[in-house]
Scaffold this active site. Structure first.
Site, PDB file in Angstrom:
ATOM      1  N   TYR A  32       0.733  -1.720   0.157  1.00  0.00           N
ATOM      2  CA  TYR A  32       0.299  -0.079   0.335  1.00  0.00           C
ATOM      3  C   TYR A  32       0.668   1.260  -0.113  1.00  0.00           C
ATOM      4  CZ  TYR A  32      -4.128  -2.531  -0.270  1.00  0.00           C
ATOM      5  OH  TYR A  32      -5.309  -3.277  -0.582  1.00  0.00           O
ATOM      6  N   CYS A  74      -7.843   2.776  11.822  1.00  0.00           N
ATOM      7  CA  CYS A  74      -7.223   1.647  13.015  1.00  0.00           C
ATOM      8  C   CYS A  74      -7.297  -0.091  13.317  1.00  0.00           C
ATOM      9  CB  CYS A  74      -7.103   1.906  15.121  1.00  0.00           C
ATOM     10  SG  CYS A  74      -6.389   0.420  16.111  1.00  0.00           S
ATOM     11  N   HIS A 120     -14.950   2.489  -1.745  1.00  0.00           N
ATOM     12  CA  HIS A 120     -14.345   1.865  -1.811  1.00  0.00           C
ATOM     13  C   HIS A 120     -12.883   1.965  -0.719  1.00  0.00           C
ATOM     14  CE1 HIS A 120     -14.685  -1.314  -5.717  1.00  0.00           C
ATOM     15  NE2 HIS A 120     -15.993  -1.578  -4.293  1.00  0.00           N
ATOM     16  N   ARG A 126       1.785   2.231  -3.528  1.00  0.00           N
ATOM     17  CA  ARG A 126       0.059   2.533  -4.093  1.00  0.00           C
ATOM     18  C   ARG A 126       0.218   3.667  -3.805  1.00  0.00           C
ATOM     19  NH1 ARG A 126      -4.307  -1.315  -4.025  1.00  0.00           N
ATOM     20  NH2 ARG A 126      -5.244  -0.080  -5.478  1.00  0.00           N
ATOM     21  N   CYS A 162     -11.565  -0.466  18.367  1.00  0.00           N
ATOM     22  CA  CYS A 162     -10.782   1.491  18.004  1.00  0.00           C
ATOM     23  C   CYS A 162     -11.522   1.783  17.317  1.00  0.00           C
ATOM     24  CB  CYS A 162      -9.672   1.408  18.506  1.00  0.00           C
ATOM     25  SG  CYS A 162      -9.206   3.425  18.023  1.00  0.00           S
ATOM     26  N   CYS A 198      -5.487   4.456  20.412  1.00  0.00           N
ATOM     27  CA  CYS A 198      -5.474   3.823  21.643  1.00  0.00           C
ATOM     28  C   CYS A 198      -4.016   3.270  22.050  1.00  0.00           C
ATOM     29  CB  CYS A 198      -5.932   2.545  20.945  1.00  0.00           C
ATOM     30  SG  CYS A 198      -5.305   1.330  19.555  1.00  0.00           S
ATOM     31  N   CYS A 250      -1.492   3.589  15.611  1.00  0.00           N
ATOM     32  CA  CYS A 250      -3.013   3.803  16.322  1.00  0.00           C
ATOM     33  C   CYS A 250      -2.524   5.000  17.502  1.00  0.00           C
ATOM     34  CB  CYS A 250      -3.909   3.053  16.739  1.00  0.00           C
ATOM     35  SG  CYS A 250      -5.188   4.041  17.473  1.00  0.00           S
TER      36      CYS A 250
HETATM   37 ZN   LIG Z   1      -6.838   2.163  17.735  1.00  0.00          ZN
END
Ligand SMILES: [Zn+2]
Ligand SMILES: *[C@@H]1O[C@H](CO)[C@@H](O)[C@H](O)[C@H]1NC(C)=O
Length: 321
Positions: free
Chosen positions: A78, A140, A132, A81, A145, A205, A202
């Site tokens: 990714y 996350c 999409h 991309r 979360c 969290c 993240c």
């Molecule tokens: Zn999180």
């Protein structure tokens, strides 16, 4: 901003007249966008049989299971991309649709593309529903979360995702960034093993890994997006026109939106390189099929509503077909 006029030879005249009469008088218009829209921006789509990234089948990386098993590998796919999409530029079709959205109140755009090119062409956000998700959204991966972030264009998103160099030199120098664009099949450059400590965390969290905000195989489409689209469709008894652009619209939910629009009286205009890409319900009397590159056709057929398409001097460079 430079004015860019687009060659008109691609559109059959008779079709153009009846289409323009329709769009001029239309107050409720849907557009359904697919990969063909971005093709002339030069983006690899990794769709279909044989879509390979390095030695990996791209579809096998686009699953929640692949991310759980090897988040470092999936993030590298990714990250690549994201990088390629940032190198690409919105083409005149993206700008034409963004302008149509500004000119026509009752215009709604449903896109299956994750490449960020419509947002970068300043398509009004409230009239662009991303079925999409986007390569530039992150969220996350922890089930409990709800952290999500939009339009994160930082590339690479964390330093470890800079594409590595063959000689082990700093991958973030300009020269090395230029090299990594060259060849996706360059097997000489090994894919490094990255673990959790290298990947984006993240901030909420502080436990879960962030993941790309795209819809993976086996995942549901975003609920809020589907609800917004249903609300728009239900708002009135009629839809005048649906434009199906660069997508075969043969699969859910694209095919269903064509049917729903037809049921509300819509005529269908298909813009596609490939004649075989008619909607599943087929073509009917009064429909249009404009065959060719959307980047050439859309500015031309929308001209009676949007005028000449304004393309950023910069952005125009990437749009050669
Ligand atoms: Zn999180
Ligand atoms: C994008 O996400 C990364 C990783 O969480 C973060 O370090 C960076 O600041 C974000 N970029 C922006 C522009 O918010």
């Amino acid at each position: 901003m430079a004015l860019n006029s687009v060659k008109s030879s691609v559109v059959p005249q008779a079709d153009l007249e009846s289409f323009q009469a329709c769009i001029n008088s239309s107050t409720r218009i849907l557009a359904l966008l697919g990969a063909g829209l971005s093709a002339s921006s030069g983006l690899p789509t990794f769709r279909g049989a044989g879509g390979l990234w390095r030695t990996h089948d791209a579809t096998s990386l686009a699953t929640p299971e692949a991310f759980s098993a090897n988040p470092g590998l999936v993030w590298q796919f990714y990250s690549y991309r994201r990088h390629m999409a940032l190198q690409a530029k919105p083409n005149p079709a993206h700008y034409a649709l963004a302008e149509l959205a500004r000119r026509k109140d009752g215009f709604m755009t449903l896109s299956q593309n994750v490449d960020g090119l419509s947002p970068r062409a300043n398509h009004p956000e409230d009239k662009l529903k991303l079925l999409h998700g986007s390569l530039f959204d992150v969220k996350c991966s922890d089930f409990f979360c709800n952290y999500a972030e939009k339009n994160n264009y930082t590339d690479p998103i964390v330093p470890a995702l800079a594409i590595p160099t063959e000689d082990g030199s700093d991958p973030t120098t300009n020269e090395n960034i230029a090299k990594r664009e060259l060849d996706i099949s360059d097997h000489n450059v090994p894919i490094p093993e990255l673990d959790h400590s290298h990947l984006p965390k993240c901030p909420q969290c502080k436990q879960g890994l962030l993941r790309p905000g795209v819809v993976w195989f086996g995942e549901a489409l975003p609920k809020k997006v589907l609800r917004d689209i249903d609300d728009w469709i239900e708002f009135s008894e009629k839809i005048d026109l649906i434009m199906v652009i660069g997508t075969s619209a043969k699969v859910y939910p694209a095919a269903a939106y064509v049917d729903e629009a037809r049921a509300k009286g819509a005529r269908v205009a298909v813009i596609n390189m490939d004649r075989s890409h008619a909607p599943a319900s087929g073509m009917r009397q009064g429909d249009w099929f404009f065959q060719g590159d959307a980047a050439q056709i859309l500015p031309e057929i929308l001209k009676s509503v949007i005028g000449e398409v304004k393309v950023d001097g910069d952005a125009a460079e990437g749009s050669a077909a």
